[in-house]
Write an enzyme that holds these catalytic residues in place. Structure first.
Site, mmCIF file in Angstrom:
data_model
loop_
_atom_site.group_PDB
_atom_site.id
_atom_site.type_symbol
_atom_site.label_atom_id
_atom_site.label_comp_id
_atom_site.label_asym_id
_atom_site.label_seq_id
_atom_site.Cartn_x
_atom_site.Cartn_y
_atom_site.Cartn_z
ATOM 1 C CB SER A 1 -0.950 -0.044 1.244
ATOM 2 O OG SER A 1 -0.045 -0.172 2.271
ATOM 3 C CE LYS B 1 -0.294 -8.128 3.436
ATOM 4 N NZ LYS B 1 -0.930 -8.239 2.127
ATOM 5 C CD GLU C 1 -7.700 -5.021 1.815
ATOM 6 O OE1 GLU C 1 -6.677 -5.387 1.783
ATOM 7 O OE2 GLU C 1 -7.759 -3.724 1.543
HETATM 8 O O1 KIV Z 1 -0.361 -3.441 1.676
HETATM 9 C C1 KIV Z 1 -1.021 -3.320 2.593
HETATM 10 O O2 KIV Z 1 -0.982 -2.175 3.390
HETATM 11 C C2 KIV Z 1 -2.090 -4.377 3.113
HETATM 12 C C3 KIV Z 1 -2.954 -4.006 4.078
HETATM 13 C C4 KIV Z 1 -4.094 -3.257 3.692
HETATM 14 C C5 KIV Z 1 -3.311 -5.489 4.903
HETATM 15 O O3 KIV Z 1 -2.107 -5.538 2.343
#
Ligand code: KIV
Length: 260
Positions: free
Chosen positions: A42, A109, A178
């Site tokens: 993000s 992630k 999400e």
């Molecule tokens: O990129 C990010 O900040 C995320 C969160 C919204 C979980 O994947």
């Protein structure tokens, strides 16, 4: 500091708290204040003002993860793997190995459900800790034609449950869920034995994550419905900078106190 085991053990006993961070300055402020820090892709939207997360590279994630790990040495840090960095098991292993070797990140992630379970399995079998990410997946924004809320009907909820179970079976220690209806958030959380961290997924998940610049009010372009703003960061900073400019122009700064 959290470990994979203590994060897993938190399920059904305490809520987990995660916040994003992109640099050492803010990571140092967040250090020890939450269970986990996510270096989210993000950053491309809130830090870089891009329209989506797709143009982030592994090099960028390494740069930001190094900074966050320096600022928050006592917090469990997770690195978001960028779009295109895990298209095959081989690519995922290569890029995630770089994250482990070039930064102090504790885990990576990966966005995707059942269809990405083979990637998660191959990483976890090679000692790389994986957090899954299902539901609204920002890296699918172009292929899905927008940011789409999931779990609006039984079929969609069942798909989320199947995805979560597949990711758990593949060895993930935790899952981000999400942008789903609250009932779906509850059902997914109940369906797996690893913690589910929600963002726009209602009250019943095992924890919550928010993007720091949203929750602290620094990102002004838009505010998603699920964001609770805990600070008017942008307003505070604007007022301070305006005051500084006024002081310099009026000769009020620097005064005796600030000269050698
Ligand atoms: O990129 C990010 O900040 C995320 C969160 C919204 C979980 O994947």
């Amino acid at each position: 500091m959290r470990t994979i085991t203590s994060i897993k053990n938190a399920k059904n006993s305490e809520k987990l708290v995660m916040i994003t961070a992109y640099d050492a300055l803010f990571a140092a402020i967040f250090n020890n204040k939450t269970d986990m820090i996510l270096v989210g892709d993000s950053l491309n939207m809130s830090f870089n003002y891009a329209g989506d997360t797709l143009s982030v590279s592994t090099d960028m994630m390494i740069y930001h993860t190094k900074a966050v790990c320096k600022g928050a040495p006592d917090t469990f840090v997770i690195t978001d793997m960028p779009f295109g960095a895990y298209l095959s098991e081989q690519a995922a292993l290569k890029n995630c190995t770089r994250i482990y070797q070039e930064t102090n990140s504790n885990a990576v992630k990966i966005e995707g459900g059942k269809e990405r379970a083979n990637i998660v399995k191959s990483l976890t079998r090679n000692s790389i800790a994986v957090m899954g990410h299902i539901g609204l997946m920002p890296q699918f924004v172009r292929s899905e034609g927008g940011f789409k809320i999931k779990g609006k009907d039984d079929e969609s909820t069942q798909k989320l449950i199947d995805d979560a179970r597949a990711i758990e079976d593949a060895g993930a220690f935790c899952i981000v869920l999400e942008g789903v209806k609250e009932d779906a958030g509850k059902a997914v959380t109940k369906a797996v034995s690893i913690p589910v961290i929600g963002i726009g997924a209602g009250r019943y998940t095992d924890g919550q994550v928010l993007v720091w610049s949203d929750m602290l009010g620094f990102f002004e372009k838009f505010r998603p419905k699920f964001v609770k703003q805990y600070l008017n960061g942008a307003d505070l900073v604007k007022k301070a900078v305006e005051q500084y400019a006024e002081d310099v122009k009026s000769g009020k700064f620097p005064n005796d106190e600030f000269i050698y």
